[in-house]
Scaffold this motif. Structure first.
Motif, PDB file in Angstrom:
ATOM      1  N   LYS A  47       0.855  -1.220   0.055  1.00  0.00           N
ATOM      2  CA  LYS A  47       0.066  -0.012  -0.120  1.00  0.00           C
ATOM      3  C   LYS A  47       0.974   1.116  -0.047  1.00  0.00           C
ATOM      4  O   LYS A  47       0.485   2.121  -0.627  1.00  0.00           O
ATOM      5  N   ASN A  50       2.245   1.957  -3.364  1.00  0.00           N
ATOM      6  CA  ASN A  50       0.861   2.441  -4.312  1.00  0.00           C
ATOM      7  C   ASN A  50       0.493   3.897  -3.847  1.00  0.00           C
ATOM      8  O   ASN A  50      -0.470   4.208  -4.562  1.00  0.00           O
ATOM      9  N   LEU A  52      -1.158   4.453  -1.009  1.00  0.00           N
ATOM     10  CA  LEU A  52      -2.652   4.221  -0.412  1.00  0.00           C
ATOM     11  C   LEU A  52      -2.349   4.541   0.891  1.00  0.00           C
ATOM     12  O   LEU A  52      -3.301   4.884   1.823  1.00  0.00           O
ATOM     13  N   LEU A  53      -1.157   4.578   1.466  1.00  0.00           N
ATOM     14  CA  LEU A  53      -0.835   5.051   2.738  1.00  0.00           C
ATOM     15  C   LEU A  53       0.516   5.971   2.795  1.00  0.00           C
ATOM     16  O   LEU A  53       1.238   5.847   2.057  1.00  0.00           O
ATOM     17  N   MET A  54       0.633   6.525   3.957  1.00  0.00           N
ATOM     18  CA  MET A  54       1.979   7.430   3.980  1.00  0.00           C
ATOM     19  C   MET A  54       2.899   6.919   4.845  1.00  0.00           C
ATOM     20  O   MET A  54       2.368   6.499   5.918  1.00  0.00           O
ATOM     21  N   ILE A  69       1.696  10.763  -9.150  1.00  0.00           N
ATOM     22  CA  ILE A  69       1.002  10.553 -10.649  1.00  0.00           C
ATOM     23  C   ILE A  69       1.723   9.585 -11.531  1.00  0.00           C
ATOM     24  O   ILE A  69       1.408   8.839 -12.143  1.00  0.00           O
ATOM     25  N   LYS A  72       2.184   6.145 -10.540  1.00  0.00           N
ATOM     26  CA  LYS A  72       0.874   5.470 -10.893  1.00  0.00           C
ATOM     27  C   LYS A  72       0.503   5.054 -12.156  1.00  0.00           C
ATOM     28  O   LYS A  72      -0.091   4.192 -12.452  1.00  0.00           O
ATOM     29  N   LYS A  73       1.367   5.785 -13.147  1.00  0.00           N
ATOM     30  CA  LYS A  73       1.189   5.525 -14.576  1.00  0.00           C
ATOM     31  C   LYS A  73       1.918   4.317 -14.970  1.00  0.00           C
ATOM     32  O   LYS A  73       1.831   3.838 -15.825  1.00  0.00           O
ATOM     33  N   TYR A  77      -1.533  -2.541 -10.256  1.00  0.00           N
ATOM     34  CA  TYR A  77      -1.669  -3.162  -8.862  1.00  0.00           C
ATOM     35  C   TYR A  77      -2.971  -3.934  -8.917  1.00  0.00           C
ATOM     36  O   TYR A  77      -3.854  -3.563  -9.069  1.00  0.00           O
ATOM     37  N   TYR A  96     -13.004   2.013 -18.593  1.00  0.00           N
ATOM     38  CA  TYR A  96     -12.494   2.769 -17.621  1.00  0.00           C
ATOM     39  C   TYR A  96     -11.112   2.595 -17.516  1.00  0.00           C
ATOM     40  O   TYR A  96     -10.344   3.764 -17.513  1.00  0.00           O
ATOM     41  N   PHE A  97     -10.679   1.822 -17.661  1.00  0.00           N
ATOM     42  CA  PHE A  97      -9.056   1.176 -17.546  1.00  0.00           C
ATOM     43  C   PHE A  97      -8.300   2.061 -18.617  1.00  0.00           C
ATOM     44  O   PHE A  97      -7.309   2.630 -18.619  1.00  0.00           O
ATOM     45  N   ASP A  99      -9.319   4.711 -20.663  1.00  0.00           N
ATOM     46  CA  ASP A  99      -9.608   5.821 -20.269  1.00  0.00           C
ATOM     47  C   ASP A  99      -8.289   6.599 -19.366  1.00  0.00           C
ATOM     48  O   ASP A  99      -7.859   7.809 -19.710  1.00  0.00           O
ATOM     49  N   PHE A 100      -8.046   5.817 -18.426  1.00  0.00           N
ATOM     50  CA  PHE A 100      -7.147   6.505 -17.459  1.00  0.00           C
ATOM     51  C   PHE A 100      -5.601   5.800 -17.554  1.00  0.00           C
ATOM     52  O   PHE A 100      -4.635   6.421 -17.193  1.00  0.00           O
ATOM     53  N   TYR A 101      -5.439   4.702 -18.091  1.00  0.00           N
ATOM     54  CA  TYR A 101      -4.124   4.381 -18.265  1.00  0.00           C
ATOM     55  C   TYR A 101      -3.776   4.084 -19.761  1.00  0.00           C
ATOM     56  O   TYR A 101      -4.264   3.469 -20.523  1.00  0.00           O
TER      57      TYR A 101
ATOM     58  N   MET B   1      -7.184  15.142 -17.286  1.00  0.00           N
ATOM     59  CA  MET B   1      -7.818  13.860 -16.549  1.00  0.00           C
ATOM     60  C   MET B   1      -9.156  14.330 -15.689  1.00  0.00           C
ATOM     61  O   MET B   1     -10.007  13.471 -15.452  1.00  0.00           O
ATOM     62  N   TYR B   8     -16.996  10.037 -15.235  1.00  0.00           N
ATOM     63  CA  TYR B   8     -17.457   8.732 -14.559  1.00  0.00           C
ATOM     64  C   TYR B   8     -18.366   8.862 -13.131  1.00  0.00           C
ATOM     65  O   TYR B   8     -19.120   8.412 -13.091  1.00  0.00           O
ATOM     66  N   THR B  88      -5.250   4.584  -7.311  1.00  0.00           N
ATOM     67  CA  THR B  88      -3.906   4.105  -7.839  1.00  0.00           C
ATOM     68  C   THR B  88      -4.155   4.519  -9.339  1.00  0.00           C
ATOM     69  O   THR B  88      -3.272   4.172 -10.425  1.00  0.00           O
ATOM     70  N   PRO B  90      -3.676   7.300 -12.508  1.00  0.00           N
ATOM     71  CA  PRO B  90      -2.726   8.552 -12.544  1.00  0.00           C
ATOM     72  C   PRO B  90      -3.520  10.010 -12.485  1.00  0.00           C
ATOM     73  O   PRO B  90      -3.523  10.543 -13.392  1.00  0.00           O
ATOM     74  N   LEU B 260      -3.272   9.934   2.454  1.00  0.00           N
ATOM     75  CA  LEU B 260      -4.046   8.943   2.444  1.00  0.00           C
ATOM     76  C   LEU B 260      -3.775   7.898   3.506  1.00  0.00           C
ATOM     77  O   LEU B 260      -2.895   7.947   4.013  1.00  0.00           O
TER      78      LEU B 260
END
Lengths: 231, 263
Positions: A47, A50, A52-54, A69, A72-73, A77, A96-97, A99-101, B1, B8, B88, B90, B260
């Motif tokens: 995490k 990724n 998701l935690l600091m 960012i 994450k590109k 995960y 969706y995937f 569109d973003f990746y 983005m 969505y 996760t 970008p 987070l």
């Protein structure tokens, strides 16, 4: 240049120290097993990588850049539980995937789904737990990422499907990329591992080449694990 | 983005809200049709009464439901299991937050338009609009401003009020994530805490403003002697207070999204 670097990484939840001064350098082109008993800090480490935690202290670099960012590109995960919106259809998730990746290969996703006999027009909420896991794996493996992080990818499926999933992972990942696989089911994945990381009480207990470790100890990784983490 | 995230968010909220819009419009049409024949048959009159009650309840609940859907989307998409995917992607924290704010605003407007349309279909609204027009004229006269200023101020008042509550709960949910356990309970607790803090800030700011403008203002209002200039200043000042609160809530939520704690 290492793909992933962790410097003096520590993380605690309240007063409980979960990761204690982790130092790691992971190169490209390797399949690495992240192995440890329950509560050893595997998922927390994943995490943190990724974002998701600091962390409480220390830093993580991916391609020499901090988590953000840009990282994450290039990281694909797979969490240990489902992270998809069950109200969406499989083809909507593919869109969706896509569109973003930028590295997402739609065609490959549809091919993999066809092989697994999954109808892209089906809604996720109408699928079994195992089917949902397969859809999630297809989405994650259809990216041409630099680093794949798979948290318990074979935990919820039957042994027959495990081999198929491992095969899917092996034949679909970008060969210059690295894969980190976290699991309890070591014997099932042992044959595909190049390197192993044993994590115990939030610290790196052992990190080395799988073949070297086997030769050195005269045992399989599964046996070494059972010995080292005997209750 | 931002565009993609917004696409969505709007789609997802739309899936929950379009059935409500359809229900409102269909019910309004049925009411209109029943009204035409209601006085001819007692049974139809009873059905009409029942439908009217249901329609009023639906109208009253529509904005609350829209508010609830915006909050639900924020929580589910950012802090439930779905958050593992959202965070996760970008995409920057500000894009995620701005998109959630815009989509809440878009559906506030959409629900309001559908409600007005449904009302116009269901009943003869000419009388209501006449009363409304008279009300606006009286207010405009006493405030020494034009009718359109009153309309614009009223719309702004509703929008700012609604959006400040939306962002307040967003901030409450975001603060709830600091805790390692019972995050949902703490989200509610933090939202309530923020509500009371915002009320105290608003009252204190209003008091300061009254003293600054004219300390005798309260006496003047109590004696029913109008003080239009002062009242206008106070209304503008309350808008500014709302905007400042919205800004503070945004900063809190943004900060938590940047740090987070998804366990």
């Amino acid at each position: 240049m290492s793909l992933l670097t962790c410097h003096n990484l520590s993380k605690s939840y309240g007063k409980t120290l979960v990761l204690n001064d982790i130092n790691l350098e992971i190169p490209s082109g390797k399949i690495i097993g992240l192995l440890g008993p329950n509560g050893s800090g595997k998922t927390t480490l994943i995490k943190l990588i990724n974002g998701l935690l600091m962390p409480n202290s220390g830093e993580i670099l991916i391609n020499m850049k901090p988590v953000g960012i840009n990282s994450k590109k290039v990281i694909s995960y797979l969490p240990e539980h489902s992270y998809l919106n069950f109200n969406m259809k499989v083809n909507e998730l593919i869109q969706y995937f896509s569109d973003f990746y930028k590295d997402f290969d739609k065609e490959k996703a549809y091919q993999l789904l066809k092989k697994l006999n999954i109808n892209a027009k089906d809604k996720l909420s109408a699928m079994s737990k195992g089917m949902k896991e397969k859809v999630q794996l297809v989405l994650v493996m259809s990216r041409k990422a630099d680093l794949y992080i798979l948290d318990e990818p074979i935990g919820g499926v039957d042994p027959a499907t495990r081999d198929y999933i491992l095969d899917t992972i092996l034949t679909n990942f970008n060969k210059e990329a690295s894969i980190i696989i976290s699991t309890h089911l070591i014997s099932d994945i042992e044959k595909i591992l190049d390197e192993v990381i044993f994590i115990k009480n939030g610290q790196i207990y052992l990190y080395g080449e799988a073949d070297e470790l086997r030769a050195q100890k005269g045992k399989s990784i599964d046996e070494i694990f059972r010995e080292e983490f005997k209750c | 983005m931002l565009k993609k995230v917004l696409k969505y968010d709007l789609q997802s909220m739309g899936k929950s809200l379009f059935p409500l819009y359809a229900a409102l419009i269909i019910m309004a049409i049925i009411l209109r049709l029943l009204n035409l024949v209601a006085d001819k048959l007692v049974l139809i009159e009873i059905i009409y009464g029942f439908m009217l009650l249901l329609f009023v309840l639906l109208m009253v609940g529509a904005l609350f439901y829209t508010f609830f859907i915006a909050i639900k989307r924020y929580y589910k998409n950012l802090f439930s299991n779905e958050g593992y995917l959202t965070h996760t992607l970008p995409v920057s924290a500000s894009s995620l937050l701005v998109s959630k704010t815009i989509s809440a605003f878009v559906y506030l407007i959409a629900t309001s338009i559908v409600m007005i349309l449904a009302l116009m279909i269901a009943i003869d609204t000419s009388q209501i609009f006449e009363i409304l027009k008279q009300g606006i004229e009286i207010m405009a006269l006493s405030m020494k401003v034009s009718n359109s200023t009153i309309i614009i101020f009223s719309i702004l008042f509703i929008i700012l009020g609604y959006m400040s509550y939306v962002l307040m709960v967003y901030a409450g949910i975001s603060l709830g994530q600091i805790h390692n356990n019972n995050k949902l309970v703490f989200s509610v607790v933090w939202s309530i805490v923020l509500y009371y803090i915002s009320q105290i800030i608003s009252i204190v700011m209003l008091g300061v403003m009254v003293v600054l403008i004219n300390p005798e203002l309260i006496d003047m209002i109590n004696q029913n002697s109008p003080a239009p200039d002062e009242m206008n200043q106070i209304i503008i000042f309350s808008f500014i207070t709302s905007l400042i609160l919205i800004g503070i809530y945004y900063i809190i939520s943004h900060n938590r999204l940047k740090h987070l704690n998804l366990q």
